[in-house]
Motif scaffolding. Structure first.
Motif, PDB file in Angstrom:
ATOM      1  N   GLU A 148       0.854  -1.161   0.000  1.00 54.35           N
ATOM      2  CA  GLU A 148       0.000   0.000   0.000  1.00 54.35           C
ATOM      3  C   GLU A 148       0.895   1.216   0.000  1.00 54.35           C
ATOM      4  N   ASP A 150       2.029   3.758   1.406  1.00 55.93           N
ATOM      5  CA  ASP A 150       1.886   4.434   2.673  1.00 55.93           C
ATOM      6  C   ASP A 150       2.623   5.741   2.541  1.00 55.93           C
ATOM      7  N   SER A 154       3.587   9.362   7.246  1.00 51.39           N
ATOM      8  CA  SER A 154       3.401   8.572   8.431  1.00 51.39           C
ATOM      9  C   SER A 154       4.743   8.162   8.947  1.00 51.39           C
ATOM     10  N   LYS A 747      -4.145  -0.497   7.752  1.00 50.64           N
ATOM     11  CA  LYS A 747      -3.527   0.598   7.026  1.00 50.64           C
ATOM     12  C   LYS A 747      -4.504   1.774   6.935  1.00 50.64           C
ATOM     13  N   LEU A 748      -5.748   1.434   6.610  1.00 50.82           N
ATOM     14  CA  LEU A 748      -6.771   2.465   6.433  1.00 50.82           C
ATOM     15  C   LEU A 748      -7.006   3.160   7.767  1.00 50.82           C
ATOM     16  N   GLY A 751      -4.301   5.480   8.558  1.00 52.09           N
ATOM     17  CA  GLY A 751      -4.393   6.679   7.721  1.00 52.09           C
ATOM     18  C   GLY A 751      -5.477   7.614   8.213  1.00 52.09           C
ATOM     19  N   LEU A 752      -6.651   7.040   8.551  1.00 55.80           N
ATOM     20  CA  LEU A 752      -7.768   7.886   8.990  1.00 55.80           C
ATOM     21  C   LEU A 752      -7.414   8.586  10.299  1.00 55.80           C
ATOM     22  N   ASP A 754      -4.521   9.491  11.191  1.00 56.44           N
ATOM     23  CA  ASP A 754      -3.640  10.597  10.821  1.00 56.44           C
ATOM     24  C   ASP A 754      -4.465  11.782  10.366  1.00 56.44           C
ATOM     25  N   ARG A 769      -3.483  14.072   2.747  1.00 56.48           N
ATOM     26  CA  ARG A 769      -3.285  12.792   3.438  1.00 56.48           C
ATOM     27  C   ARG A 769      -4.460  11.867   3.151  1.00 56.48           C
ATOM     28  N   LEU A 770      -5.682  12.442   3.117  1.00 60.81           N
ATOM     29  CA  LEU A 770      -6.858  11.596   2.873  1.00 60.81           C
ATOM     30  C   LEU A 770      -6.779  11.026   1.457  1.00 60.81           C
ATOM     31  N   VAL A 773      -4.540   8.175   1.589  1.00 55.31           N
ATOM     32  CA  VAL A 773      -5.176   7.024   2.241  1.00 55.31           C
ATOM     33  C   VAL A 773      -6.064   6.304   1.235  1.00 55.31           C
ATOM     34  N   GLU A 776      -4.065   4.337  -1.215  1.00 58.91           N
ATOM     35  CA  GLU A 776      -3.618   3.074  -0.621  1.00 58.91           C
ATOM     36  C   GLU A 776      -4.758   2.076  -0.612  1.00 58.91           C
TER      37      GLU A 776
END
Length: 2033
Positions: A148, A150, A154, A747-748, A751-752, A754, A769-770, A773, A776
């Protein structure tokens, strides 16, 4: 393992100077290199990328390398691209080359790239190369791989950035804090223990931490560091920081634990309709679990009206609650003696209700079905409300006013969304085949006795299986004495499909006469084994093994953990596994051979083949214990060993129950093999590990002491290992698919979190960032689709496997599409909405990832001493399962993982569960034995294997029993403990004396104790010297062990009390690295502290781990110490610690040797001034029985502070004399680091003693930061703002946080005058535009009379409402209607918006594919929309009634608690409760401090202080009122209460009101309302009060009891003072129109003009200027309005009041000071009761007016007494009947006839029934009556209800008032003299809307009833007189309606007065008698004129028959006489007499 490796060496001939970054892509998976900084010509990357690949390299595949100029701020610019076809690589396996790049236009440029490529296929067909060739690459990238993308943000190692066009996700300089930046991944993990763990969750889960690979290259992507930035990884986000916090169980019904919680289920049974059966007396029974409650009985009706309310209280664990079944049944004629017959029932589990929006169904119809006859259709409907309230849920009840009847039953069925209205019957087949691995369930003593007698050995368990589903139980037979029972039986349930019960419970139980207990329980969630989409499938399962877990296996008679076997809480040991399958078949109920009952059936089934569940394979489990620390001191004195088990393998104490039966299975025998393994015998297998004996426990070892709480095991360089071989069916594919989805979800989630952090901390670019995400996510999902579709033909694949795979692929595919789609829509302003959407993806992923069919059981790790099990950890086997494809590998496989052991079962609840029993660093690997070669790959390098001492051929393959590390590194750990905040209050004073203890590896240290604070600032550096860690330096650098920080409360006596715990990862510096930016010095970060499942504060700290280089002496020593091993690789440094950054010595002489946090790490400070407004103290409770007399408030922040003035006499005046004080303090520049501000109240006693009363910590000062007003904007809100949208009162008011009412709109306008006209015609009361404005919103208003039918002419029948008729209630009901309309319109709009979004996404995502979801949702939405539209169309012209605002919540929640300038701080004291949520700290509140704060940086700009009228003593708090005592008249209006909690045994209550304010109390006890849960009070109460002494108003509802004390039902508290002083002017609501008389009379003593003038003066604004032509100017706005008013006599006069009122109603538009003023309103407040915290006990509707006594007195209170019902009389004349069916057969003639009479009643039951006389012997069904019924009744027009008062029973004390709908029932009966009368038919007319009668009997038909909806209806209240024919109906055997007669009736409605004037007689009596009916002779009574009737009956029909009979009789008579006389005659003759 196939892989492709690319070594990127250099890029040359670059232009210019700058930072470069490379992106290398293969098969769509990009990797980013590190940033090469400041390179000119040449960029040296020297980096290695590795792709593990699952399929062979194809010659035409491409490798792409892109070189970018890297920029921190702007997007990266592409320099050039290099692409190559990998044909040569595929052939040769190795290639080095240098080549030029091409630019965007495909032209070659100078820049060249130098790379080396290697490809290693599986079979080694290509040239082989050894790993050694790569060892020179200084990089640790290989071995780790992530697909993914990333993002770099992060700071995650294997991240790769976004696609080229998107810049590195907004690489802003402030991010990139050395990868340790904003979302530092250095913090552990962001990996919450996944949802799977919660399912089995015990009370406190050990946190499961993952060592993520951190790539040092990613860490270097950092710019400079501003020393004060903080990594936000966990400022508050719970998830980012790993912990044993468990997320709230979402509706997936996962047991949060076995801990019981409070639930309240309230059910209102309103009415039933269309019940099937004749003349029944129905009762409704409501049953939840085992509790039953009944409604009263209604006599002879098929549509009874009950309106009864039932409440059930439960205290059980959540999933037990959710599995309970709610059952509603209708029973016919139940009484004391007989149980009655069941008409039908309806079942649903509580979980289904709980998962509804608002946890409730409101006004829905439950359809009844007959469980004994499934061929019959629906048996009727019950209308009910069902709500389930857990603690802390608040239920929004739709407003309870006169509901328009929801007549549309089909459209309002009691079913969750998406379930079809017509449910079909289905059979659920649960096949139970066999079980294995059962534990002993009996003592062996018994067995020995038996053996002595019988001479054979028996298995000690008698198992059977019990299945529970939808409230029914089925059991298999009992298999006596068998550890491996074989049942082969199926249990069949018959239930409606889809079922409304979510889970099926399968239990193996041990049959025993004394002690029948569960052995293990397994729940099957039907939603996981079926799919309801259009491509879905019916529930199906298996055949598959279900693993059952529970208590430990040793048998004890009273098992303390028995609950675990019942499925409560997390099982701590494997119990058994059961082979079962489930299938569902939808029944065709029309087929004749169907069994119609729903009883559970049990049948036998054929055996199942061995291979059906998959082929057996040998698995290998390896574990290595790298560290065992934090061992609880209670256990610390005995030797300890650890045991690992999987299933029964490896379990030596109590694992194997060896079957006694002699039969041995062959190779596939599961158990036997296992036994032998464990019994250390071996089976001859042809593999090399023929002699492999499992080792499942570590050697015993005695712990050594770490500190006074914990011990550790001295493993040091020797790490014990365990390994187990086991045999299971090979179903790895299931786990692999789960793992892939879990990884995507993790991973999701990360990300969320974050994104939420970025939003929360207001950092830049959350949208970037979204987008990353979503990128990914879509890559991950598409990757899943390619990988998951493997091994599809493997043995043992069940139907569920195939279907699940299909639906997962579909879902993942559509998710990938949607993610791409949403990604394009993410803009700065849509981030929040899209975030919500993406969170749904997360839930869906977690749901999909949960595999319902188990395969390999979970792994348990037990700590043992003395052969006793002490503490355990449970690790799902899928998490450690190995696969050659990286994505499929479990997330903990081949990784070292920190595992916390906890106590089993209930022991783990509460404080015992918070202490760690032990912390292990554990490495686990599980996989097929044949893939075993890689099992040591993930261990830290530098070890040697020590094998078990055993010679044998295959020795090299035997796993080690111990690893010895030759390499060790020495480090110094520095823990910078800065401060903590919002800690848990552990002492009775409400404070704590906190200190922190830091654990790292085997070391621990403590900070100092700071007394009496919840926000300690330790500012202390703890240095751990000589920390030894084993393994290679480079690996330790990326994967250090975690640090555990525990915070304790020091007690003077006894041991310290635990407050909470958190985890952290240190920043590491190796000795060859430079100590400097970007990674050092480290940043302070917030770590969330947990206590059990609850948060207990936050810790601000930073941790760094610095490697200490060795000096020569230690090298020499090391060599001697380990000379028998390889010489350790020792890095030689420049000697000792001189190398480390220096430590500053103690600066504080008092504190002694405490080191402060060094400068680079502690925050940068600047000077702030904090002003405090001291207003007063309220409600202080006694302290140690003494009252508080002279309190003072101390404010402290960061060591500085200020004290308030002393209150001399708290009783006399609790306000402070000096209002404003200030102090200056140095605070961090970064707002997020601001320390909390502490408020403490002390009581000053004699002799200088102080006593702490209570304290409050303001954890975030952000909302009190003052920002200077913006001079340029001329908006409505230019006032100076506090951060959260409040404004300080320099110049008046502001908007509260939420817009105060639905209709308020704010308009920003340019400068200059603005016209706002409000039209003078009040009928146009609409909000059209900015210009025409009014507060009432009338969209689609529906009149209360729902269906007004048109007359034939089409004119509306609506009489004009008469002004005099209107009262306050008219206004109230009209307003409620408006409120409902608004809600409906909102709902429709929302539905429409959702639908649009769904369609957009669907359209773009699928192109042609339609989305399943949007379809089914659409139906629901269309319905919602239709309802709203329908409302709008049906709306008749509504009478113009002035309205008020009805809030369906508390007024203060609309207006930000009225804290616009005066804030209330609760003062706490006492120990915090250890409940799951601290939300209910109410019992700790000992008082309230009122005041406010304002902080700003110094110096402040001049303009503010120079403003006119600036009072320097008041600082920022200008223009606030003085706080001297003030007398106020408080007028409380209580309208009504709804849904009260029943207080009496009969399920009712007798409520009355009590109002308390200070010392005054008003009890309204004599006016209690009997037996009512929805009482209408309609009262006002006046109380005089003096603020501030009496400012808390309590309104309580009590239940009146004849005997004993009255019970409190619930109460609500209102802070009047805040309302009184609020600038929203909450003293007296402003009505929408001004009138001086009538129902809408102005209530405020101040007229609108006076109010406006005062507001303008206070706000220092220009105005008001009244102009001609109805205009008024205020500030720069001009408003227009009417200028005339009518007084009582109808005279008009000029007035400015309307104009002023217009301005007041739009005050929020006035610039600078505008705000929404409180309108005339009714608020709805929840009633609470301290005994049932957090659960509403009902609601009360009320409002409060306040009038200062120094102003003119207000007028009398307005009259809101409940409307008196109006008395009416209904006169019903029954003229004739026709076509009545004939029931009786004539005795003589066999003719059909009926003796007809008609019965009628109006009120609820038959107590007022009236009968006509009997029309005897009707032969045609015609009857003539001319009979009058007279029904007097009382009626409430507004509510359309009849009011009846009657005693409930002979024992009742007083009458109870009932309200029932006005329904006239007419029935036709057949009179019988000796038996009961026969019921023939009935009709029920709702007097408000019933069909017009037919003109003639012919036109009267069944359709008048059938199509009632479509026919025009009339209301007797409008028509007054109606005559016509109506049909009588009954239901025949097949439940079809049939016509049983017709009646001609006349209905005449008169009011009571009219009735008195023209009275009439009952029947045919005087006065106004009706003439006698002209009945034919036959009907005359036969006993009055028998001859006549005989003549008529008999002669008429049978005269010939009679004559013949007479003739015959004479003949017989003569013959008889002849025979009689002949003998005598003969004798005479013979004897010759």
């Amino acid at each position: 393992m196939m892989s492709l490796m690319v070594h990127l060496k250099t890029v040359a001939h670059l232009r210019g100077k700058g930072d470069r970054i490379a992106k290398v892509t293969f098969r769509g998976l990009p990797f980013f290199s590190r940033v090469a900084e400041n390179c000119e010509e040449v960029a040296n990357f020297n980096e290695m990328f590795r792709w593990p690949i699952a399929s062979r390299l194809d010659g035409n595949e491409m490798l792409e390398i892109q070189i970018y100029n890297y920029s921190k701020v702007f997007s990266n610019r592409l320099v050039g691209t290099f692409c190559m076809v990998l044909q040569k690589v595929a052939e040769e396996g190795h290639l080095e080359l240098t080549d030029t790049l091409i630019d965007d236009n495909n032209t070659s440029i100078k820049t060249s790239v130098m790379i080396e490529i290697k490809y290693q296929p599986m079979d080694g067909t290509v040239g082989v190369w050894s790993d050694g060739e790569f060892l020179d690459v200084p990089d640790d990238r290989d071995g780790m791989f992530a697909f993914e993308t990333d993002s770099l943000l992060s700071g995650q190692s294997h991240g790769s950035g976004p696609s080229p066009g998107r810049s590195l996700q907004g690489s802003i300089p402030t991010f990139r804090k050395a990868g340790k930046g904003v979302f530092s991944a250095m913090k552990l993990g962001k990996i919450k223990s996944s949802r799977d763990d919660h399912r089995k969750a015990g009370a406190d889960e050990p946190a499961i931490l993952d060592m993520e690979d951190l790539d040092k290259k990613a860490m270097r992507l950092a710019g400079t560091l501003d020393p004060d930035t903080i990594s936000l990884a966990s400022v508050t986000a719970v998830t980012t920081n790993v912990s044993n916090k468990r997320s709230k169980p979402d509706i997936k019904m996962e047991p949060s634990s076995g801990r019981p919680v409070d639930y309240q289920i309230s059910i209102t049974v309103i009415e039933a309709r269309q019940l099937i059966g004749l003349n029944m007396d129905p009762v409704v029974c409501v049953e939840i679990g085992d509790d039953k409650k009944y409604t009263s009985m209604k006599e002879s009706t098929n549509c009874p009206y009950y309106n009864e309310y039932f409440v059930f209280d439960f205290h059980v664990p959540p999933h037990v609650m959710f599995d309970k079944i709610i059952k509603l049944s209708v029973i016919h004629s139940k009484n004391l003696l007989r149980s009655g017959t069941l008409v039908g029932n309806f079942k649903m589990d509580v979980g289904t209700v709980y998962s509804q929006p608002e946890h409730q169904f409101y006004h829905k119809w439950a359809s009844l079905s007959d469980p004994d006859d499934i061929t019959a259709g629906c048996k009727g409907y019950i209308k009910c409300d069902i709500a389930v309230v857990g603690k802390g849920d608040n239920i929004k009840t739709p407003h309870k006013a006169n509901e328009t009847d929801e007549d549309d039953i089909e459209g309002n069925l009691l079913l969750p969304e998406g379930i079809p209205a017509e449910r079909q019957w289905a059979r659920f087949y649960v096949k139970i085949y066999r079980a294995e691995g059962l534990p002993k369930m009996n003592t062996s003593i018994m067995a020995n006795v038996k053996k002595a007698f019988i001479g054979e050995n028996r298995d000690l368990v008698d198992p059977y299986v019990q299945v529970q589903f939808a409230g029914q139980k089925g059991k298999t037979s009992v298999q006596k004495s068998s550890y491996e029972p074989i049942w082969n039986e199926q249990i069949i349930f018959t239930e409606l499909f889809p079922p409304l019960c979510k889970r099926m419970k399968v239990q193996i139980r041990d049959s025993d006469k004394v002690n029948d207990v569960a052995i293990g329980t397994h729940f099957i969630d039907l939603r996981k084994i079926s799919n309801d989409g259009d491509k879905g499938f019916l529930p199906t399962f298996g055949p598959a093994w279900a693993n059952m877990y529970g208590s430990t296996r040793q048998y004890t008679l009273m098992d303390e953990h028995q609950d675990l076997n019942e499925g409560l809480g997390e099982g701590v040991s494997f119990r058994a596994r059961l082979l079962l399958s489930i299938a569902v078949e939808i029944l065709d109920t029309t087929s004749p051979e169907i069994i119609s009952s729903t009883e559970v059936q049990v049948e036998t089934v054929s055996n199942i083949s061995e291979s059906a569940t998959g082929k057996m394979d040998e698995f290998f489990l390896f574990g290595s214990f790298l560290e065992a620390t934090m061992i609880d001191r209670k256990i610390g004195d005995k030797p300890i060993s650890f045991e690992i088990t999987i299933g029964n393998y490896g379990n030596q104490i109590d694992g194997v129950s060896k079957p006694s039966s002699g039969k041995k299975k062959k190779k596939d025998g599961d158990e036997e093999e296992e036994n032998e393994l464990i019994q250390n015998s071996s089976e001859d297998e042809a593999d090399e590990d023929a002699d492999l004996v499992s080792v499942s426990t570590t050697p015993l070892m005695k712990p050594v002491i770490t500190d006074r709480n914990y011990f550790h095991l001295p493993y040091f360089e020797k790490k014990p290992c365990v390994y187990i071989k086991s045999w299971w069916q090979d179903q790895r594919r299931r786990l692999y698919n789960s793992n892939m989805m879990d990884k995507i979800a993790d991973k999701l989630e990360e990300g969320l979190n974050d994104v939420q952090e970025i939003i929360k901390t207001e950092k830049a670019f959350p949208e970037r960032r979204l987008r990353g995400v979503l990128e990914e996510l879509s890559v991950g999902c598409s990757r899943f689709v390619t990988l998951a579709n493997k091994d599809v033909n493997q043995a043992g694949r069940t139907k569920l496997d195939r279907e699940r795979l299909k639906s997962c692929m579909r879902e993942m595919d559509s998710m990938a599409q949607q993610a791409k789609q949403i990604r394009t829509q993410v803009k700065k302003n849509t981030v929040r909405d899209k975030l919500k959407l993406v969170q749904n993806f997360l839930q869906k992923l977690r749901f999909l990832a949960d595999e319902p069919q188990h395969s390999i059981p979970d792994v348990f790790v037990w700590m043992m001493t003395n052969n006793k099990r002490i503490a355990y950890a449970r690790i799902p086997s899928k998490d450690i399962l190995y696969s050659i494809v990286d994505e499929e590998t479990g997330k903990d496989c081949c990784k070292v993982k920190a595992v916390f052991l906890k106590l089993p079962g209930k022991k783990g609840f509460g404080p015992a569960g918070w202490t760690v029993q032990a912390k292990l660093e554990l490495y686990l690997w599980l996989g097929l034995n044949k893939q075993r070669k890689d099992f040591l790959n993930g261990l830290p390098n530098g070890f040697e294997e020590i094998k078990a001492v055993k010679t044998g051929p295959g020795l090299h393959a035997v796993p080690p029993v111990c690893l010895i590390y030759g390499t060790k590194q020495v480090f110094q750990l520095r823990a910078h403990m800065y401060q903590a905040r919002s800690l848990f209050a552990a002492d009775s004073s409400g404070l704590s004396d906190p200190f922190a203890r830091v654990f790292f590896s085997t070391h621990s240290q403590v900070t100092e104790v700071l007394s009496e604070t919840l926000c300690p600032t330790w500012d202390q550096l703890l240095v751990f010297d000589d920390v030894e860690l084993f393994g290679e330096a480079s690996e330790l650098r990326d994967d250090p062990p975690i640090i555990v920080v525990e915070i304790y409360d020091q007690d003077t006596v006894g041991k310290a009390e635990f407050i909470g715990r958190t985890f952290a990862k240190p920043n590491i510096k190796m000795c060859d690295e430079h100590y400097g930016p970007p990674r050092f010095p480290p940043q302070l970060e917030y770590y969330q502290v947990y206590r059990g499942n609850c948060t207990a504060g936050e810790l601000l700290a930073a941790f760094e781990l610095l490697q200490i280089p060795f000096d020569e002496e230690s090298i020499r020593r090391a060599l001697i110490a380990v000379h028998n091993f390889a010489v350790p690789q020792i890095k030689i440094g420049q000697g000792g610690k001189a190398d480390l950054p220096p430590l500053e010595g103690p600066t504080d002489s008092e504190h002694g040797p405490i080191l402060p946090v060094p400068l680079g790490i502690r925050p940068v400070l600047s000077r702030y001034r904090i002003e405090v407004l001291f207003w007063g103290l309220r409600d202080l409770k006694r302290i140690n029985l003494a009252q508080v007399d002279r309190p003072r408030v101390d404010i402290e922040c960061a060591g500085k502070g200020v004290q308030s003035a002393l209150i001399q006499n708290y009783k006399k005046n609790p306000n402070f004399s000096t209002l404003v004080k200030w102090f200056e303090v140095d605070l961090p520049e970064n707002e997020l680091l601001h320390p909390p501000l502490n408020i403490r109240v002390v009581d000053c006693r004699a002799f200088g003693r102080y006593i702490l009363v209570g304290s409050h910590a303001v954890s975030s000062l952000r909302r009190f930061i003052y920002s200077t007003p913006d001079k340029t904007s001329n908006n409505w809100a230019t006032a100076a703002k506090l951060m959260n949208g409040y404004m300080v009162l320099t110049n008046g008011g502001s908007q509260p946080r939420s817009s105060p009412s639905l209709s308020s709109r704010t308009f920003s306008r340019p400068a200059g005058d603005v016209m706002v006209s409000v039209d003078s015609d009040p009928s146009i009361r609409k909000m059209d535009t900015v210009v025409k404005l009014d507060a009432t919103d009338d969209d689609g208003d529906k009149d209360k009379k729902k269906k007004k039918k048109k007359k034939k002419g089409g004119a509306e029948e609506e009489e004009e409402t008469d002004e005099r008729m209107l009262d306050w209630w008219s206004k109230y009901f009209a307003s409620i209607e408006t409120l409902k309309e608004m809600l409906r319109a909102q709902e429709a709009a929302q539905a429409e918006a959702e639908e649009r979004e769904d369609l957009e996404i669907a359209a773009e995502a699928a192109g042609s594919k339609t989305k399943e979801k949007s379809k089914e949702k659409k139906g629901f939405k269309d319905k919602k929309k239709a309802q709203a539209v329908e409302g709008a169309e049906k709306k008749p012209v509504k009478a113009k009634v002035d309205e008020l605002v009805v809030y369906n919540k508390e007024l203060e929640s609309e207006y930000g608690n009225f804290e616009d300038w005066l804030h209330t701080f609760n003062l706490y004291r006492g120990k915090a409760g250890d409940d799951d949520d601290h939300a209910l700290d109410d019992d700790r509140i000992v008082g309230r401090f009122k005041g406010s704060l304002c902080m700003y940086k110094l110096p402040l700009s001049e303009e503010i202080t120079r403003e006119a009228g600036f009072d320097p003593t008041m600082g920022m708090f200008q223009n606030i009122p003085h706080n001297d005592p003030i007398n106020v008249l408080v007028r409380v209006y209580v309208v009504r209460a709804t849904d009260l909690h029943p207080a009496d045994i009969n399920g009712k209550a007798d409520p009355y009101i009590v109002i308390k304010l200070g010392k005054s109390e008003v009890k309204d006890k004599e006016n209690y309302i009997s037996k009512q849960l929805n009482p209408v009070f309609g009262k006002s109460f006046d109380i005089e009060a003096t603020f501030p002494m009496e400012s808390m108003l309590t309104v309580s509802v009590y239940d009146w009891d004849l005997v004993g004390t009255d019970d409190l039902i619930g109460e609500t508290k209102i802070d009047l003072e805040n309302r009184f002083y609020s600038k929203y002017r909450a003293t007296c609501g402003i009505s929408s129109n001004y009138s001086v008389h009538g129902y809408n009379v102005w209530r405020d003593p101040m007229k609108p003009t006076q109010i406006l003038a005062k507001l303008c003066k206070d706000g220092k604004i220009d105005g008001p200027h009244y102009g001609p032509g109805g205009k008024v100017k205020v500030a720069s706005r001009i408003f227009t309005g009417p200028t005339e008013i009518e007084d009582e006599n109808g005279l008009k006069k000029q007035t400015e009041e309307h104009l002023a009122l217009t301005v007041l109603n739009h005050w929020e538009e006035i610039p600078r000071v505008g705000c929404k003023l409180v309108p005339e309103h009714v608020e709805t407040r929840p009633l609470l009761n301290a005994d049932k915290p957090g659960i509403e006990q009902g609601r009360i509707e009320m409002w409060v007016d306040m009038f200062p006594m120094d102003m003119p007195a207000p007028g009398p209170a307005i009259e809101i007494a409940p409307r008196k019902p109006k008395r009416y009389e209904l006169r019903v004349i029954i003229w004739n009947t026709d076509e009545v069916i004939l029931e009786d057969d004539d005795y003589f003639t066999g003719e059909k006839s009926s003796d007809i009479f008609v019965r009628g009643w109006l009120k609820g039951q038959q107590e007022d029934k009236q009968d006509t006389d009997v029309h005897y012997h009707s032969l045609t069904g015609e009857g003539n009556f001319n009979w009058r019924f007279v029904f007097p009744f009382e009626y409430l027009m507004a509510e359309e209800k009849i009011v009846i008062s009657k005693k409930e029973s002979m024992f009742s004390w007083d009458e109870t008032e009932y309200k029932i709908p006005p329904r006239l029932t007419l029935q036709v009966w057949d009179a019988d003299h000796f038996s009961a009368d026969d019921f023939l038919g009935a009709i029920e007319l709702d007097l408000n809307r019933f069909p017009r009668g037919a003109k003639t009997a012919k036109q009267c038909s069944l359709n008048m009833i059938r199509n009632e909806q479509d026919l025009p209806t009339i209301s007797i209240f409008k028509q007054k007189r109606v005559k016509g024919w109506w049909p009588f109906v009954a239901r025949d055997e097949n439940d079809e309606m049939e016509l049983t007669g017709k009646v001609e009736a006349e209905l005449h409605l008169v009011t009571a007065e009219e009735a008195e004037k023209s009275p009439v007689g009952l029947g045919r009596n005087e006065p106004d008698p009706l003439e006698k009916p002209n009945r034919p002779d036959t009907s005359l009574m036969w006993f009055l004129s028998p001859l006549k009737s005989i003549r008529y009956f008999i002669w008429h029909n049978y005269r010939w028959l009679i004559l013949k009979l007479l003739g015959l009789a004479l003949l017989l008579l003569m013959l008889g006489l002849f025979l009689y006389s002949i003998p005598g005659y003969l004798v005479k003759k013979i004897l010759g007499a």
